[in-house]
Design a protein around this motif. Structure first.
Motif, PDB file in Angstrom:
ATOM      1  N   LEU A 222     -21.523  19.243  25.273  1.00  0.00           N
ATOM      2  CA  LEU A 222     -20.842  20.388  24.663  1.00  0.00           C
ATOM      3  C   LEU A 222     -20.069  20.009  23.408  1.00  0.00           C
ATOM      4  CD1 LEU A 222     -19.379  22.251  27.789  1.00  0.00           C
ATOM      5  CD2 LEU A 222     -21.328  22.958  26.386  1.00  0.00           C
ATOM      6  N   PHE A 223     -19.410  18.856  23.436  1.00  0.00           N
ATOM      7  CA  PHE A 223     -18.444  18.530  22.385  1.00  0.00           C
ATOM      8  C   PHE A 223     -18.883  17.406  21.455  1.00  0.00           C
ATOM      9  CE2 PHE A 223     -15.749  19.612  26.239  1.00  0.00           C
ATOM     10  CZ  PHE A 223     -15.649  20.949  25.918  1.00  0.00           C
ATOM     11  N   GLY A 224     -19.763  16.532  21.958  1.00  0.00           N
ATOM     12  CA  GLY A 224     -20.076  15.312  21.229  1.00  0.00           C
ATOM     13  C   GLY A 224     -19.037  14.267  21.536  1.00  0.00           C
ATOM     14  N   PRO A 225     -19.449  13.093  22.006  1.00  0.00           N
ATOM     15  CA  PRO A 225     -18.478  12.084  22.460  1.00  0.00           C
ATOM     16  C   PRO A 225     -17.514  11.627  21.383  1.00  0.00           C
ATOM     17  CG  PRO A 225     -20.709  11.179  22.369  1.00  0.00           C
ATOM     18  CD  PRO A 225     -20.839  12.649  22.186  1.00  0.00           C
ATOM     19  N   GLU A 226     -17.867  11.799  20.122  1.00  0.00           N
ATOM     20  CA  GLU A 226     -16.982  11.366  19.038  1.00  0.00           C
ATOM     21  C   GLU A 226     -15.825  12.331  18.803  1.00  0.00           C
ATOM     22  OE1 GLU A 226     -20.007  14.136  17.240  1.00  0.00           O
ATOM     23  OE2 GLU A 226     -20.006  12.538  18.763  1.00  0.00           O
ATOM     24  N   ASN A 227     -15.877  13.513  19.422  1.00  0.00           N
ATOM     25  CA  ASN A 227     -14.887  14.559  19.133  1.00  0.00           C
ATOM     26  C   ASN A 227     -13.769  14.680  20.155  1.00  0.00           C
ATOM     27  OD1 ASN A 227     -16.014  15.550  16.693  1.00  0.00           O
ATOM     28  ND2 ASN A 227     -17.616  16.569  17.872  1.00  0.00           N
ATOM     29  N   TYR A 228     -13.875  13.979  21.258  1.00  0.00           N
ATOM     30  CA  TYR A 228     -12.874  14.170  22.307  1.00  0.00           C
ATOM     31  C   TYR A 228     -12.662  12.898  23.094  1.00  0.00           C
ATOM     32  CZ  TYR A 228     -16.166  14.223  26.250  1.00  0.00           C
ATOM     33  OH  TYR A 228     -17.072  13.862  27.216  1.00  0.00           O
ATOM     34  N   GLU A 229     -11.496  12.826  23.734  1.00  0.00           N
ATOM     35  CA  GLU A 229     -11.190  11.790  24.726  1.00  0.00           C
ATOM     36  C   GLU A 229     -11.211  12.454  26.091  1.00  0.00           C
ATOM     37  OE1 GLU A 229     -10.403   8.519  24.539  1.00  0.00           O
ATOM     38  OE2 GLU A 229     -10.244   8.249  22.349  1.00  0.00           O
ATOM     39  N   TRP A 230     -11.711  11.749  27.089  1.00  0.00           N
ATOM     40  CA  TRP A 230     -11.720  12.320  28.424  1.00  0.00           C
ATOM     41  C   TRP A 230     -10.956  11.431  29.386  1.00  0.00           C
ATOM     42  CZ3 TRP A 230     -14.646  10.193  32.642  1.00  0.00           C
ATOM     43  CH2 TRP A 230     -15.441   9.092  32.292  1.00  0.00           C
ATOM     44  N   SER A 231     -10.366  12.098  30.369  1.00  0.00           N
ATOM     45  CA  SER A 231      -9.538  11.419  31.360  1.00  0.00           C
ATOM     46  C   SER A 231      -9.793  12.071  32.708  1.00  0.00           C
ATOM     47  CB  SER A 231      -8.064  11.531  30.963  1.00  0.00           C
ATOM     48  OG  SER A 231      -7.223  10.891  31.905  1.00  0.00           O
ATOM     49  N   VAL A 232      -9.436  11.366  33.754  1.00  0.00           N
ATOM     50  CA  VAL A 232      -9.694  11.834  35.118  1.00  0.00           C
ATOM     51  C   VAL A 232      -8.427  11.695  35.947  1.00  0.00           C
ATOM     52  CG1 VAL A 232     -10.913  11.257  37.261  1.00  0.00           C
ATOM     53  CG2 VAL A 232     -12.176  11.366  35.110  1.00  0.00           C
ATOM     54  N   LEU A 233      -8.157  12.721  36.741  1.00  0.00           N
ATOM     55  CA  LEU A 233      -7.161  12.598  37.807  1.00  0.00           C
ATOM     56  C   LEU A 233      -7.762  13.178  39.074  1.00  0.00           C
ATOM     57  CD1 LEU A 233      -5.363  15.313  38.907  1.00  0.00           C
ATOM     58  CD2 LEU A 233      -4.803  15.356  36.484  1.00  0.00           C
ATOM     59  N   ALA A 234      -7.369  12.609  40.189  1.00  0.00           N
ATOM     60  CA  ALA A 234      -7.839  13.107  41.484  1.00  0.00           C
ATOM     61  C   ALA A 234      -6.674  13.128  42.452  1.00  0.00           C
ATOM     62  CB  ALA A 234      -8.969  12.237  42.029  1.00  0.00           C
ATOM     63  N   PHE A 242     -10.950   7.330  41.875  1.00  0.00           N
ATOM     64  CA  PHE A 242     -11.453   8.092  40.738  1.00  0.00           C
ATOM     65  C   PHE A 242     -10.911   7.548  39.416  1.00  0.00           C
ATOM     66  CE2 PHE A 242     -14.012  10.749  43.046  1.00  0.00           C
ATOM     67  CZ  PHE A 242     -14.508  11.814  42.302  1.00  0.00           C
ATOM     68  N   ALA A 243      -9.650   7.111  39.408  1.00  0.00           N
ATOM     69  CA  ALA A 243      -9.111   6.487  38.202  1.00  0.00           C
ATOM     70  C   ALA A 243      -9.931   5.253  37.843  1.00  0.00           C
ATOM     71  CB  ALA A 243      -7.647   6.122  38.414  1.00  0.00           C
ATOM     72  N   THR A 244     -10.291   4.469  38.847  1.00  0.00           N
ATOM     73  CA  THR A 244     -11.097   3.268  38.620  1.00  0.00           C
ATOM     74  C   THR A 244     -12.474   3.633  38.081  1.00  0.00           C
ATOM     75  OG1 THR A 244      -9.920   2.120  40.408  1.00  0.00           O
ATOM     76  CG2 THR A 244     -12.036   1.195  39.710  1.00  0.00           C
ATOM     77  N   GLN A 245     -13.101   4.652  38.665  1.00  0.00           N
ATOM     78  CA  GLN A 245     -14.421   5.082  38.201  1.00  0.00           C
ATOM     79  C   GLN A 245     -14.364   5.511  36.736  1.00  0.00           C
ATOM     80  OE1 GLN A 245     -17.335   4.891  39.545  1.00  0.00           O
ATOM     81  NE2 GLN A 245     -16.918   4.497  41.702  1.00  0.00           N
ATOM     82  N   SER A 246     -13.315   6.236  36.370  1.00  0.00           N
ATOM     83  CA  SER A 246     -13.194   6.690  34.991  1.00  0.00           C
ATOM     84  C   SER A 246     -13.107   5.499  34.034  1.00  0.00           C
ATOM     85  CB  SER A 246     -11.963   7.587  34.827  1.00  0.00           C
ATOM     86  OG  SER A 246     -11.852   8.062  33.505  1.00  0.00           O
ATOM     87  N   ALA A 247     -12.279   4.517  34.379  1.00  0.00           N
ATOM     88  CA  ALA A 247     -12.157   3.335  33.533  1.00  0.00           C
ATOM     89  C   ALA A 247     -13.502   2.613  33.396  1.00  0.00           C
ATOM     90  CB  ALA A 247     -11.104   2.395  34.097  1.00  0.00           C
ATOM     91  N   MET A 248     -14.238   2.515  34.495  1.00  0.00           N
ATOM     92  CA  MET A 248     -15.531   1.837  34.470  1.00  0.00           C
ATOM     93  C   MET A 248     -16.546   2.574  33.601  1.00  0.00           C
ATOM     94  SD  MET A 248     -15.785   0.737  38.488  1.00  0.00           S
ATOM     95  CE  MET A 248     -17.442   0.075  38.358  1.00  0.00           C
ATOM     96  N   LEU A 249     -16.394   3.896  33.499  1.00  0.00           N
ATOM     97  CA  LEU A 249     -17.330   4.714  32.729  1.00  0.00           C
ATOM     98  C   LEU A 249     -16.911   4.885  31.271  1.00  0.00           C
ATOM     99  CD1 LEU A 249     -17.991   7.466  35.416  1.00  0.00           C
ATOM    100  CD2 LEU A 249     -19.664   5.798  34.577  1.00  0.00           C
ATOM    101  N   GLY A 250     -15.796   4.244  30.888  1.00  0.00           N
ATOM    102  CA  GLY A 250     -15.349   4.335  29.505  1.00  0.00           C
ATOM    103  C   GLY A 250     -14.343   5.433  29.247  1.00  0.00           C
ATOM    104  N   GLY A 251     -13.797   6.012  30.321  1.00  0.00           N
ATOM    105  CA  GLY A 251     -12.828   7.082  30.167  1.00  0.00           C
ATOM    106  C   GLY A 251     -11.401   6.607  30.332  1.00  0.00           C
ATOM    107  N   ASN A 252     -10.503   7.570  30.394  1.00  0.00           N
ATOM    108  CA  ASN A 252      -9.079   7.326  30.587  1.00  0.00           C
ATOM    109  C   ASN A 252      -8.671   7.886  31.943  1.00  0.00           C
ATOM    110  OD1 ASN A 252      -8.679   6.343  27.715  1.00  0.00           O
ATOM    111  ND2 ASN A 252      -9.435   8.417  27.336  1.00  0.00           N
ATOM    112  N   LEU A 253      -7.392   7.805  32.292  1.00  0.00           N
ATOM    113  CA  LEU A 253      -7.031   8.180  33.649  1.00  0.00           C
ATOM    114  C   LEU A 253      -5.573   8.600  33.748  1.00  0.00           C
ATOM    115  CD1 LEU A 253      -5.294   5.535  34.973  1.00  0.00           C
ATOM    116  CD2 LEU A 253      -7.534   4.519  34.492  1.00  0.00           C
ATOM    117  N   ARG A 254      -5.282   9.293  34.861  1.00  0.00           N
ATOM    118  CA  ARG A 254      -3.904   9.702  35.144  1.00  0.00           C
ATOM    119  C   ARG A 254      -3.544   9.342  36.578  1.00  0.00           C
ATOM    120  NH1 ARG A 254      -1.785  15.955  34.676  1.00  0.00           N
ATOM    121  NH2 ARG A 254      -1.365  15.957  36.912  1.00  0.00           N
ATOM    122  N   VAL A 255      -2.344   8.817  36.737  1.00  0.00           N
ATOM    123  CA  VAL A 255      -1.769   8.562  38.055  1.00  0.00           C
ATOM    124  C   VAL A 255      -0.371   9.166  38.072  1.00  0.00           C
ATOM    125  CG1 VAL A 255      -3.136   6.476  38.507  1.00  0.00           C
ATOM    126  CG2 VAL A 255      -0.919   6.274  37.344  1.00  0.00           C
ATOM    127  N   GLY A 256       0.338   9.004  39.191  1.00  0.00           N
ATOM    128  CA  GLY A 256       1.695   9.525  39.303  1.00  0.00           C
ATOM    129  C   GLY A 256       1.883  10.315  40.583  1.00  0.00           C
TER     130      GLY A 256
END
Length: 310
Positions: A222-234, A242-256
């Protein structure tokens, strides 16, 4: 080379209640301390809610936020992200009040209306610290969290355009990505933007790896990988996997503690910093690095901490 991983920490949120953990930050001093410790542990973005210091109930008042926002800013270099999710049942004006007063670098924005069921947590507790807690949880059995096209546009214009605040676009389902795309096509969202994929909330996407992979592929298309940053929280027990999976896939993450009160099976986290330290260790053991706040600012195109109103 793999890019550094942006860690967001959400110290208190508006879902868990004081009965559920003695470590949940409630007072302005507790929220400030939790945020500073999380930043020192490696979080480059701090996603913030406020609470009534007497009862722990979600509190939308700008004056409550202003009791901790300046302290965090003066004590860390972290990007301060003011939630517009507020507490379930608040109006959109209440949800936007603190962010429009503070004019932060970032704010969260939910990208679609949804059932938001936290009533199953009623079964886990019987001795409540405050009368509002069971009522708050129970009302979500018959509740829709409203985020219409009109209210999203209102936030994009009155907070985003008016204050040059950028958003953590919270997407709880596949359709929410398409809502983001619609606003991109209207010119109201411009790159680089930040997509936060949310899993494990009753009423939203389940915390299944196939869902994460499908959303990531869809967002790229939808966006093109160059246009956005993606992150995951579960939510809950899915947080760290899920945070670990996101890091492994090249994404970012949220905890707290907004997202999970635990650090391991049956073990309450004693602080937000403990969760940040845990995921930072995982990231570094994967051979990746953690982004600094200034790296996050550059990648997200933020206006800078010198242009906020606190």
């Amino acid at each position: 080379m793999a890019r550094s991983v942006i860690i967001t920490c959400a110290p208190t949120g508006g879902i868990h209640t004081p009965t559920m953990s003695p470590h949940l930050p409630v007072t302005p001093a507790e929220i400030a301390r939790a945020s500073i410790e999380a930043a020192e542990a490696g979080a480059s973005i701090i996603h913030l809610h406020a609470r009534d210091p007497e009862t722990g109930k979600p509190d939308p008042r700008p004056e409550t936020f202003m009791q901790f926002l300046p302290t965090i800013k003066q004590s860390t270099g972290a990007v301060i992200n003011v939630s517009t999710g507020g507490g379930l049942g608040m109006t959109m004006d209440e949800r936007l009040a603190a962010a429009t007063a503070a004019s932060p670098e970032m704010a969260s924005l939910n990208m679609g209306s949804m059932n938001f069921g936290i009533f199953p947590m009623l079964e886990k507790y019987s001795d409540w610290k405050h009368p509002w807690e069971p009522k708050f949880l129970g009302m979500t059995r018959d509740f829709i969290f409203p985020n219409t096209f009109a209210t999203i546009e209102y936030a994009l214009k009155n907070l985003g355009e008016a204050h040059q605040t950028k958003f953590e676009f919270e997407c709880y389902d596949l359709g929410h990505l398409y809502n983001v795309k619609w606003f991109v096509d209207q010119g109201l969202i411009r790159p680089p933007f930040f997509i936060q994929m949310v899993f494990g909330i009753l009423g939203g996407m389940g915390a299944d790896l196939e869902n994460l992979m499908h959303l990531h592929r869809t967002a790229d298309r939808l966006f093109g990988p160059e246009n956005y940053e993606w992150s995951v929280l579960a939510a809950g027990r899915h947080q760290m996997p899920f945070a670990t999976q996101s890091a492994m896939l090249g994404g970012n993450l949220r905890v707290g503690l907004e997202d999970s009160l635990y650090i391991g099976k049956g073990e309450l986290a004693v602080s937000n910093a403990q969760q940040v330290e845990r995921i930072r260790g995982i990231i570094e053991n994967l051979g990746l690095s953690v982004a600094t706040p200034d790296e996050a600012r550059e990648r997200l195109g933020l206006k800078g901490g010198d242009r906020v109103a606190f």
